[in-house]
Structure formats: structure tokens, C-alpha cells
Motif scaffolding. Sequence first.
Motif, mmCIF file in Angstrom:
data_model
loop_
_atom_site.group_PDB
_atom_site.id
_atom_site.type_symbol
_atom_site.label_atom_id
_atom_site.label_comp_id
_atom_site.label_asym_id
_atom_site.label_seq_id
_atom_site.Cartn_x
_atom_site.Cartn_y
_atom_site.Cartn_z
ATOM 1 N N GLU A 11 11.306 7.397 1.794
ATOM 2 C CA GLU A 11 12.571 6.898 1.723
ATOM 3 C C GLU A 11 12.601 5.523 2.467
ATOM 4 O OE1 GLU A 11 16.502 7.250 4.624
ATOM 5 O OE2 GLU A 11 15.622 8.756 4.417
ATOM 6 N N ARG A 12 11.583 5.121 3.527
ATOM 7 C CA ARG A 12 11.798 3.840 4.039
ATOM 8 C C ARG A 12 10.867 2.823 2.990
ATOM 9 N NH1 ARG A 12 15.158 3.723 8.113
ATOM 10 N NH2 ARG A 12 14.599 5.308 9.619
ATOM 11 N N VAL A 13 9.857 3.184 2.451
ATOM 12 C CA VAL A 13 9.103 2.682 1.458
ATOM 13 C C VAL A 13 10.100 2.180 0.166
ATOM 14 C CG1 VAL A 13 7.203 2.305 -0.055
ATOM 15 C CG2 VAL A 13 6.862 3.178 2.234
ATOM 16 N N GLY A 14 10.701 3.237 -0.080
ATOM 17 C CA GLY A 14 11.619 2.982 -1.365
ATOM 18 C C GLY A 14 12.866 2.037 -1.130
ATOM 19 N N SER A 15 13.238 2.022 0.372
ATOM 20 C CA SER A 15 14.335 1.122 0.717
ATOM 21 C C SER A 15 13.798 -0.387 0.693
ATOM 22 C CB SER A 15 14.816 1.418 2.039
ATOM 23 O OG SER A 15 15.516 2.540 1.952
ATOM 24 N N VAL A 21 11.395 -6.363 -0.025
ATOM 25 C CA VAL A 21 10.609 -6.788 1.264
ATOM 26 C C VAL A 21 9.043 -6.200 0.808
ATOM 27 C CG1 VAL A 21 9.966 -6.015 3.602
ATOM 28 C CG2 VAL A 21 12.552 -6.359 2.924
ATOM 29 N N MET A 22 9.182 -5.332 0.071
ATOM 30 C CA MET A 22 7.802 -5.085 -0.699
ATOM 31 C C MET A 22 7.943 -4.759 -2.027
ATOM 32 S SD MET A 22 5.946 -1.191 0.394
ATOM 33 C CE MET A 22 4.735 -1.486 1.547
ATOM 34 N N THR A 23 6.664 -5.078 -2.875
ATOM 35 C CA THR A 23 6.683 -4.937 -4.372
ATOM 36 C C THR A 23 6.666 -3.657 -4.660
ATOM 37 O OG1 THR A 23 4.381 -4.975 -4.604
ATOM 38 C CG2 THR A 23 5.501 -7.349 -4.701
ATOM 39 N N VAL A 24 6.900 -3.342 -5.940
ATOM 40 C CA VAL A 24 7.148 -1.846 -6.354
ATOM 41 C C VAL A 24 5.507 -1.315 -6.315
ATOM 42 C CG1 VAL A 24 7.709 -0.204 -8.197
ATOM 43 C CG2 VAL A 24 9.239 -2.257 -7.460
ATOM 44 N N GLN A 25 4.872 -2.063 -6.949
ATOM 45 C CA GLN A 25 3.355 -1.595 -7.180
ATOM 46 C C GLN A 25 2.772 -1.552 -5.644
ATOM 47 O OE1 GLN A 25 0.868 -4.367 -9.353
ATOM 48 N NE2 GLN A 25 -0.661 -3.047 -9.738
ATOM 49 N N ALA A 26 2.795 -2.293 -4.782
ATOM 50 C CA ALA A 26 2.663 -2.233 -3.453
ATOM 51 C C ALA A 26 2.960 -1.120 -2.929
ATOM 52 C CB ALA A 26 2.709 -3.446 -2.510
ATOM 53 N N ALA A 27 4.425 -0.574 -3.081
ATOM 54 C CA ALA A 27 5.069 0.558 -2.461
ATOM 55 C C ALA A 27 4.386 1.708 -3.266
ATOM 56 C CB ALA A 27 6.543 0.419 -2.894
ATOM 57 N N VAL A 28 3.997 1.667 -4.354
ATOM 58 C CA VAL A 28 3.440 2.960 -4.870
ATOM 59 C C VAL A 28 1.961 3.150 -4.590
ATOM 60 C CG1 VAL A 28 2.715 3.940 -7.414
ATOM 61 C CG2 VAL A 28 4.758 2.750 -7.265
ATOM 62 N N GLY A 33 -1.651 6.450 -1.199
ATOM 63 C CA GLY A 33 -2.693 6.573 -0.236
ATOM 64 C C GLY A 33 -2.174 7.380 0.623
ATOM 65 N N LEU A 34 -1.106 7.156 1.376
ATOM 66 C CA LEU A 34 -0.522 7.998 2.365
ATOM 67 C C LEU A 34 -0.473 9.445 2.308
ATOM 68 C CD1 LEU A 34 0.758 7.470 5.271
ATOM 69 C CD2 LEU A 34 2.628 7.402 4.134
ATOM 70 N N LEU A 35 0.064 9.676 1.127
ATOM 71 C CA LEU A 35 0.260 10.922 0.828
ATOM 72 C C LEU A 35 -0.724 11.813 -0.067
ATOM 73 C CD1 LEU A 35 4.023 10.956 -0.101
ATOM 74 C CD2 LEU A 35 3.176 11.150 2.389
ATOM 75 N N GLU A 41 2.493 10.310 -9.723
ATOM 76 C CA GLU A 41 3.268 11.120 -8.824
ATOM 77 C C GLU A 41 4.111 10.252 -7.714
ATOM 78 O OE1 GLU A 41 3.212 14.852 -5.656
ATOM 79 O OE2 GLU A 41 1.551 14.736 -6.897
ATOM 80 N N ALA A 42 3.075 9.260 -7.275
ATOM 81 C CA ALA A 42 3.532 8.333 -6.279
ATOM 82 C C ALA A 42 4.642 7.285 -6.789
ATOM 83 C CB ALA A 42 2.372 7.467 -5.711
ATOM 84 N N GLU A 43 4.412 7.022 -8.057
ATOM 85 C CA GLU A 43 5.211 6.146 -8.787
ATOM 86 C C GLU A 43 6.770 6.883 -8.968
ATOM 87 O OE1 GLU A 43 4.701 3.370 -12.515
ATOM 88 O OE2 GLU A 43 4.040 5.389 -12.966
ATOM 89 N N ASN A 44 6.721 8.163 -9.241
ATOM 90 C CA ASN A 44 7.775 8.990 -9.328
ATOM 91 C C ASN A 44 8.613 8.955 -8.018
ATOM 92 O OD1 ASN A 44 9.766 10.399 -10.751
ATOM 93 N ND2 ASN A 44 8.764 12.315 -10.656
ATOM 94 N N LEU A 45 8.028 9.287 -6.943
ATOM 95 C CA LEU A 45 8.301 9.242 -5.587
ATOM 96 C C LEU A 45 9.099 8.050 -5.173
ATOM 97 C CD1 LEU A 45 5.564 11.349 -3.787
ATOM 98 C CD2 LEU A 45 7.769 12.176 -4.438
ATOM 99 N N VAL A 46 8.519 6.963 -5.316
ATOM 100 C CA VAL A 46 8.960 5.614 -5.059
ATOM 101 C C VAL A 46 10.182 5.244 -6.176
ATOM 102 C CG1 VAL A 46 8.382 3.148 -5.248
ATOM 103 C CG2 VAL A 46 6.770 4.470 -4.161
#
Length: 71
Positions: A11-15, A21-28, A33-35, A41-46
Motif C-alpha cells: 500500500e505504501r509503495v503504491g501510494s 515520490v517513487m517511479t513505478v519501475q522502482a516500486a515494482v 525484492g521485498l516479497l 506479480e510485483a507489477e500487478n501488486l503495485v
Amino acid sequence: MTKADRALAIERVGSMAWGGVMTVQAAVWFVAGLLQVDYPEAENLVANAMVAAMASEVDTNLIRIGETNGN
């Protein structure tokens, strides 16, 4: 990491991605990496988290507009 921790992190990364604040690619990459999930799958979550952040922002702004107009 508990399910609640995972959900909060996503949720925080998506926000942050939605807010610029963060690029979409960096968020993905961060979520992948975190999960420890694959990139799609990470792209879908973000993406889902960004949609939730956008919807929340739209709701908040609609309420403000309604209050300003006396509705």
C-alpha cells in the motif's frame, strides 16, 4: 513478514508511486525484492496499490468539492 506487513508495504509503495515520490519501475523492483515474487506479480501488486491510492484521492477530492458546493 506477516500478511499485514506485506499489505502495508504494498500500500505504501503504491501510494508513493501514484504520488510521484517513487517511479513505478522502482516500486515494482522494490516489491519484487521485498516479497521475493517474480516481476509480473510485483507489477500487478503495485498497479493494484496505485489504483487504490488513486481511488482514495479521488474520493477525498470529491468530498471536498461537495462540501465546497454545499452538497
